[in-house]
Design an enzyme around this catalytic site. Structure first.
Site, PDB file in Angstrom:
ATOM      1  N   ASP A 205       0.827  -1.201   0.000  1.00 24.58           N
ATOM      2  CA  ASP A 205       0.000   0.000   0.000  1.00 24.58           C
ATOM      3  C   ASP A 205       0.867   1.259   0.000  1.00 24.58           C
ATOM      4  OD1 ASP A 205      -2.907   0.843   0.443  1.00 24.58           O
ATOM      5  OD2 ASP A 205      -1.935   1.925   2.069  1.00 24.58           O
ATOM      6  N   GLU A 259       1.976  -0.267  -4.944  1.00 25.62           N
ATOM      7  CA  GLU A 259       0.992   0.710  -5.402  1.00 25.62           C
ATOM      8  C   GLU A 259       1.751   1.998  -5.676  1.00 25.62           C
ATOM      9  OE1 GLU A 259      -3.298   2.523  -3.981  1.00 25.62           O
ATOM     10  OE2 GLU A 259      -1.656   2.355  -2.584  1.00 25.62           O
TER      11      GLU A 259
HETATM   12  O1  TEU Z   1      -4.782   3.948  -1.649  1.00 27.38           O
HETATM   13  C1  TEU Z   1      -3.896   4.876  -2.125  1.00 27.38           C
HETATM   14  C2  TEU Z   1      -4.442   6.121  -2.668  1.00 27.38           C
HETATM   15  O2  TEU Z   1      -3.782   7.072  -2.410  1.00 27.38           O
HETATM   16  C3  TEU Z   1      -5.686   6.321  -3.412  1.00 27.38           C
HETATM   17  O3  TEU Z   1      -5.971   5.382  -4.358  1.00 27.38           O
HETATM   18  C4  TEU Z   1      -6.726   6.533  -2.398  1.00 27.38           C
HETATM   19  O4  TEU Z   1      -7.733   5.615  -2.607  1.00 27.38           O
HETATM   20  C5  TEU Z   1      -7.338   7.909  -2.418  1.00 27.38           C
HETATM   21  O5  TEU Z   1      -8.384   7.890  -3.307  1.00 27.38           O
HETATM   22  C6  TEU Z   1      -6.443   9.051  -2.728  1.00 27.38           C
HETATM   23  O6  TEU Z   1      -7.216  10.198  -2.943  1.00 27.38           O
HETATM   24  C7  TEU Z   1      -4.375   3.015  -0.714  1.00 27.38           C
HETATM   25  C8  TEU Z   1      -5.485   2.019  -0.514  1.00 27.38           C
HETATM   26  O7  TEU Z   1      -5.669   1.296  -1.697  1.00 27.38           O
HETATM   27  C9  TEU Z   1      -6.706   2.750  -0.077  1.00 27.38           C
HETATM   28  O8  TEU Z   1      -7.829   1.923   0.023  1.00 27.38           O
HETATM   29  C10 TEU Z   1      -6.386   3.386   1.260  1.00 27.38           C
HETATM   30  O9  TEU Z   1      -7.458   4.190   1.660  1.00 27.38           O
HETATM   31  C11 TEU Z   1      -5.123   4.226   1.212  1.00 27.38           C
HETATM   32  O10 TEU Z   1      -4.047   3.608   0.519  1.00 27.38           O
HETATM   33  C12 TEU Z   1      -4.620   4.443   2.611  1.00 27.38           C
HETATM   34  O11 TEU Z   1      -4.156   3.235   3.156  1.00 27.38           O
END
Ligand code: TEU
Ligand code: CA
Length: 559
Positions: A205, A259
């Protein structure tokens, strides 16, 4: 430590991954919340579909400020999802079916309820103080101008010790201090704990965010709306990942998919070039963010989309690798996002998108329900949403009068993360067969027509199209490893590319429109035979240099 004999150390390049969001997949005990035993009950479904790997979104103990992306105990299973015995049972069931498991490593931040943070906030001299990032106030306010992704400042004041702590996401998600070697050591131990159980690796993540900028200077104004570019370019991120690779990933032969939020095309190879020893592959955000600016929907064109696919393929180069995806738990439903979810085009366009994802030179990641063409939920009111991001932005933008409620809601209907989080549609039974209780988030009312039971029984369904694509990919190395070449990047409606490996060449033709189009193949290409088609229209016969493309037709030809 369990050593797994892997015939091919890069086995994950040939794999297809299926993402499960456990809260919404299958409820086994009627409390309305999906759980691990629910997943165990559906393993035959996954095996039939033909996936090689499951990526499980967080299953750890969490107060659920962000549905598990706020972890309270990295070695404990979330009580709502079951027990460690249920986890072991699930993993054994996967192994028995030849399915590998990737779990979610969320270590840019923890929950504020994690014991480390509970200790850290006690006093300035607590041994865990430096597990997090604490700073004094500056001029009576936060230490710098960093915004949080979920609304407001990224700094939270703690009166008890008279300092602020940093949180890129919710206030209940304090960022860990990776400068502290004890933090890195603890993370490695958590990774070993799960690897010793037999998981194959991790989805990491927001992993580029772990290294913070030296001195934490203010963001220049042009970065305020998109701080991710700065958050993802800290000075020591590659050092940390190389250490992690050497200490944990390499000895276990573990796969790691990062990610890559905020990582630009030039920086991506630094994470994935195998010679550097960091990650196996990354998720680029440039496709799923093509049509949006944060929560706002913005227009996009097919040539723009195609250009991004080409750029991503280039970042893989010959030493790196990518992950291909059109949806996950943070994005609207793929068919609503890039296809056409109106009744006439929904199935055909969902099949066309699957054809696209499953013929990339990258490891495809399918999101639960996309194999059924699950579509966006008809949200109308703010109360229908669950997401912490939606609520934080509502407070920051709508309640302060900066954005009219109707405008914010109109965009959310296209961009909200909650579209992907409604329960999996298993059947036409009550609550789509997801639960016998009350689902934690409303089921999409279209489940009566769009569900797994109907589609597994129908050979022409989206589900069966996925099965055929998975089988074709497995038996066709050129579709996995072959060179990717967009043969008509400027065409406004047709996406046409070749995949070539030695003497084996394939052509993928996708009509991204609701118009019937005659299409002359560029560069004197001739098709040999259609190997897979989505049934929108007729395919061309051997030797053809021109094809008739029906609306949303998607065909894979051998050349
Ligand atoms: O998401 C990372 C992220 O920064 C974005 O995709 C996020 O969903 C947000 O829309 C930014 O505006 C990851 C996870 O996949 C997400 O579900 C979490 O909320 C986030 O990290 C925090 O752990
Ligand atoms: Ca349950």
């Amino acid at each position: 430590m369990e050593k797994r004999p892997l015939p091919n150390p890069a086995w994950w390049k040939d794999a297809v991954v299926y993402q499960i969001y456990p809260r919404s997949f299958m409820d086994s005990n009627g409390d309305g919340i999906g759980d691990l035993n629910g997943i165990s009950a559906k393993l035959d479904y996954l095996q039939e579909l033909g996936v090689d790997v499951v990526w499980l979104s967080p299953h750890f103990d969490s107060p659920n400020a962000d549905n598990g992306y706020d972890i309270r105990d990295y070695r404990k299973v979330m009580a709502e999802f079951g027990s460690m015995a249920d986890f072991d049972h699930l993993l054994a069931g996967m192994k028995a079916r030849g399915i590998q498991l990737i779990i979610d490593l969320v270590v840019n931040h923890s929950s504020d309820e994690h014991d480390w943070f509970q200790q850290s906030r006690q006093s300035r001299d607590n041994p865990y103080r430096d597990f997090y990032i604490w700073r004094d106030a500056v001029d009576g306010g936060p230490p710098n101008n960093y915004p949080s992704f979920f609304g407001g400042s990224a700094w939270q004041w703690e009166a008890h010790t008279g300092q602020y702590y940093l949180h890129y996401f919710a206030t209940k998600q304090p960022d860990l201090n990776w400068e502290n070697p004890d933090v890195r050591h603890e993370v490695y131990e958590v990774m070993r704990f799960w690897l010793d159980k037999g998981v194959a690796g991790f989805r990491m993540d927001v992993i580029p965010f772990i290294s913070k900028q030296d001195g934490l200077p203010n963001l220049p104004p042009e970065h305020l709306a998109h701080p991710e570019a700065v958050y993802a370019s800290g000075p020591r991120v590659h050092q940390y990942l190389q250490d992690m690779h050497r200490e944990v990933l390499a000895p276990y032969g573990a796969v790691a998919v990062g990610e890559a939020f905020g990582v630009d095309f030039d920086a991506a190879p630094l994470f994935t070039d195998a010679r550097r020893g960091e990650l196996s592959m990354v998720f680029h955000f440039d496709i799923v963010r093509l049509d949006r600016d944060n929560w706002r929907k913005i227009p996009w064109t097919l040539p723009q989309l195609k250009a991004v696919y080409t750029r991503i393929d280039q970042t893989g180069g010959s030493h790196g690798w990518n992950a291909a995806f059109l949806g996950n738990h943070d994005n609207p439903r793929a068919v609503s996002h890039f296809g056409d979810d109106r009744p006439a085009w929904r199935a055909l366009s969902a099949k066309a998108l699957a054809t696209l994802t499953l013929t990339q030179r990258a490891t495809p990641f399918l999101y639960q329900g996309d194999e059924l063409g699950m579509a966006n939920f008809p949200f109308e009111r703010i109360e229908q949403y669950d997401d912490v991001e939606v609520k934080g932005n509502w407070r920051m933008l709508v309640e302060t009068g900066q954005v009219p409620a109707a405008e914010y809601l109109a965009h959310l209907r296209e961009t909200s993360r909650d579209h992907a989080r409604t329960p999996m549609q298993w059947s036409a039974d009550a609550h789509a067969g997801f639960t016998t209780g009350t689902p934690w988030l409303a089921v999409n009312p279209d489940y009566v027509d769009w569900n797994a039971a109907a589609q597994t029984a129908d050979p022409q369904s989206i589900y069966h199209h996925h099965r055929r694509l998975l089988a074709l990919r497995r038996s066709t190395p050129a579709l996995v490893h072959g060179a990717y070449h967009d043969i008509d990047p400027a065409h406004p409606q047709v996406f046409a590319y070749t995949r070539t490996l030695g003497d084996h060449a394939y052509l993928v033709l996708l009509n991204f429109s609701t118009e019937a189009l005659p299409y002359a193949l560029p560069g004197g290409l001739r098709v040999a035979e259609a190997v897979l088609d989505n049934g929108a229209g007729d395919t061309a016969s051997a030797g053809a240099t021109q094809v008739q493309l029906a609306p949303w037709q998607a065909t894979v030809y051998r050349l």
